[in-house]
Motif scaffolding. Structure first.
Motif, PDB file in Angstrom:
ATOM      1  N   ASP A 213      -3.308   5.161  -0.085  1.00 35.70           N
ATOM      2  CA  ASP A 213      -4.224   4.129   0.390  1.00 35.70           C
ATOM      3  C   ASP A 213      -4.520   4.372   1.868  1.00 35.70           C
ATOM      4  O   ASP A 213      -5.598   4.078   2.357  1.00 35.70           O
ATOM      5  CB  ASP A 213      -3.602   2.738   0.223  1.00 35.70           C
ATOM      6  CG  ASP A 213      -3.361   2.387  -1.232  1.00 35.70           C
ATOM      7  OD1 ASP A 213      -4.324   2.454  -2.024  1.00 35.70           O
ATOM      8  OD2 ASP A 213      -2.214   2.058  -1.583  1.00 35.70           O
ATOM      9  N   ASN A 214      -3.517   4.921   2.559  1.00 39.33           N
ATOM     10  CA  ASN A 214      -3.602   5.130   4.001  1.00 39.33           C
ATOM     11  C   ASN A 214      -2.870   6.428   4.337  1.00 39.33           C
ATOM     12  O   ASN A 214      -1.778   6.672   3.836  1.00 39.33           O
ATOM     13  CB  ASN A 214      -2.944   3.942   4.722  1.00 39.33           C
ATOM     14  CG  ASN A 214      -3.006   4.057   6.229  1.00 39.33           C
ATOM     15  OD1 ASN A 214      -4.079   4.233   6.796  1.00 39.33           O
ATOM     16  ND2 ASN A 214      -1.861   3.949   6.888  1.00 39.33           N
TER      17      ASN A 214
ATOM     18  N   LYS B  81       0.829  -1.199   0.000  1.00 37.61           N
ATOM     19  CA  LYS B  81       0.000   0.000   0.000  1.00 37.61           C
ATOM     20  C   LYS B  81       0.869   1.257   0.000  1.00 37.61           C
ATOM     21  O   LYS B  81       2.038   1.218   0.369  1.00 37.61           O
ATOM     22  CB  LYS B  81      -0.917   0.034   1.226  1.00 37.61           C
ATOM     23  CG  LYS B  81      -1.819  -1.176   1.383  1.00 37.61           C
ATOM     24  CD  LYS B  81      -2.865  -1.247   0.282  1.00 37.61           C
ATOM     25  CE  LYS B  81      -3.836  -2.399   0.517  1.00 37.61           C
ATOM     26  NZ  LYS B  81      -4.841  -2.500  -0.568  1.00 37.61           N
TER      27      LYS B  81
ATOM     28  N   THR C 252      -7.936   5.793   5.804  1.00 43.15           N
ATOM     29  CA  THR C 252      -7.991   6.031   4.367  1.00 43.15           C
ATOM     30  C   THR C 252      -8.369   7.486   4.121  1.00 43.15           C
ATOM     31  O   THR C 252      -8.916   8.160   5.014  1.00 43.15           O
ATOM     32  CB  THR C 252      -9.037   5.132   3.705  1.00 43.15           C
ATOM     33  OG1 THR C 252     -10.339   5.506   4.178  1.00 43.15           O
ATOM     34  CG2 THR C 252      -8.782   3.660   4.010  1.00 43.15           C
TER      35      THR C 252
END
Length: 388
Positions: free
Chosen positions: A205-206, A29, A220
């Motif tokens: 993504d994060n 990610k 998120t």
């Protein structure tokens, strides 16, 4: 998986750079660290490749405590991209990309295949660019080389410290797009430091939001935009980007009634004209008001029809013609209390730019237009203003 457990960083002068950092960063990610200057985001990132050593706490990569790993060997397995790129000016692009694979004693054919593959991935044809020097490339092209150099040794983890911040806005946006497209193919664990919230929302993504050496919120982009943890997060994100259900009247309307009504969405002063108006003056009105049709009403504002610009232009040479001669009837109209989706569905199915709104006496009271729907979206979802 990268894990930070109870990590602190204090310097000799007593400055507390990090306080009780606990993070689980999922493999594959893009994790974006963001916050004000001096919040500890770059410090946290540099702990991962041991450029900085924590005062307390542990850092694990795939379950292994990196304290016991040789830092040189660790760094050769982790890609690193920095803001000022750091390409070696006396080396060709091919030689720059091949630096770490050569340190790892890769076979030369394998190195050249990897160089060609990576240059192609970022739209720098190898036959054109591999034998050039960094000074012969634009800033955006150099940063592309910086990114693929970090990928050359096929690391599982890539650290990116504000890599695009020195670029012009167009180059920056292009590289953001390329990074997200590239990630779909390579699926690396990327730790990306930025001070730009728009960049974070676009690529992450994060998101890990930090303040004064502490983690304030992790989530998120969607979670943070919808559920900011506190006033600091709200202020840092910016009111325009936030999507807060309880503060938005249109969202309250969605909750209570399903959807807003036509009267909540419509404009109440659409461009209208009398059926006796001449075509030349009608064309001038359209130009002034920047519309491609006029809604025709009588002196009591009862709806009669509409006159598209093509109808007006087709008869413009005839000075005797007026709007009544070229107007068409509306196929459909809505009432103020109708759900606005009724108008939206008709517009979508018929490619109509607007739908007139009338009362029970067929008097024009407004119109639902594409523009008024966009305004609804921007009020319900403020972030949509930046997308549309």
């Amino acid at each position: 998986m990268i894990r930070l457990e109870k990590v602190y960083k204090r310097y000799a002068d007593g400055f507390q750079a990090l306080t009780d950092i606990n993070l689980d960063l999922e493999a594959g990610k893009i994790h974006v660290f963001i916050g004000p200057s001096g919040c500890g985001k770059s410090t946290t990132m540099k702990l991962i490749n041991r450029l900085i050593t924590p005062s307390e706490g542990k850092i694990f990569i795939d379950g292994e405590d990196i304290t016991g790993v040789n830092p040189v060997q660790l760094r050769r397995k982790i890609g690193y991209v920095i803001q000022n790129i750091g390409l070696f000016p006396h080396m060709t692009i091919s030689e720059n990309v091949a630096v770490v694979p050569r340190l790892l004693k890769w076979d030369e054919d394998k190195i050249q295949n990897k160089v060609n593959e990576l240059l192609s991935l970022v739209n720098l044809p190898p036959e054109t660019y591999k034998n050039r020097y960094p000074g012969e490339l634009s800033g955006g092209q150099q940063q592309r080389v910086g990114v693929i150099r970090a990928l050359a040794a096929e690391p599982d983890i890539i650290l990116m410290d504000e890599p695009f911040s020195a670029l012009d806005p167009i180059s920056r946006e292009q590289l953001q797009d390329e990074l997200t497209n590239l990630q779909e193919n390579i699926q690396k664990t990327i730790i990306f430091v930025t001070h730009d919230m728009d960049e974070a929302i676009k690529i992450a993504d994060n998101i890990v939001l930090m303040k004064a050496g502490e983690v304030v919120q992790v989530g998120t982009p969607e979670q943070i935009l919808r559920h900011p943890a506190n006033d600091f997060v709200k202020e840092f994100i910016g009111k325009k980007r936030l999507v807060e259900h309880r503060e938005n009247p249109f969202l309250n309307s969605f909750d209570a009634e399903g959807v807003p009504s036509v009267k909540d969405v419509m404009i109440d002063k659409p461009v209208t004209a009398s059926p006796s108006r001449g075509l030349a003056s009608s064309l001038n009105l359209m130009e002034q008001r920047r519309v491609d049709s006029l809604i025709i009403v009588d002196k009591n504002r009862k709806l009669l029809g509409y006159a598209p610009i093509l109808n007006v232009l087709s008869e413009i040479s005839d000075e005797t013609k007026v709007l009544a001669d070229v107007m068409q009837s509306f196929k459909f109209a809505v009432k103020p209390d109708d759900p606005f989706t009724v108008a939206l569905e008709f517009m979508g199915q018929n490619n109509a730019p607007y739908v007139p709104v009338v009362n029970d006496a067929n008097v024009l009271v407004g119109a639902v237009t594409r523009g008024s729907i966009v305004r609804l979206m921007s009020e319900v979802y403020p972030v949509a203003e930046e997308v549309l």
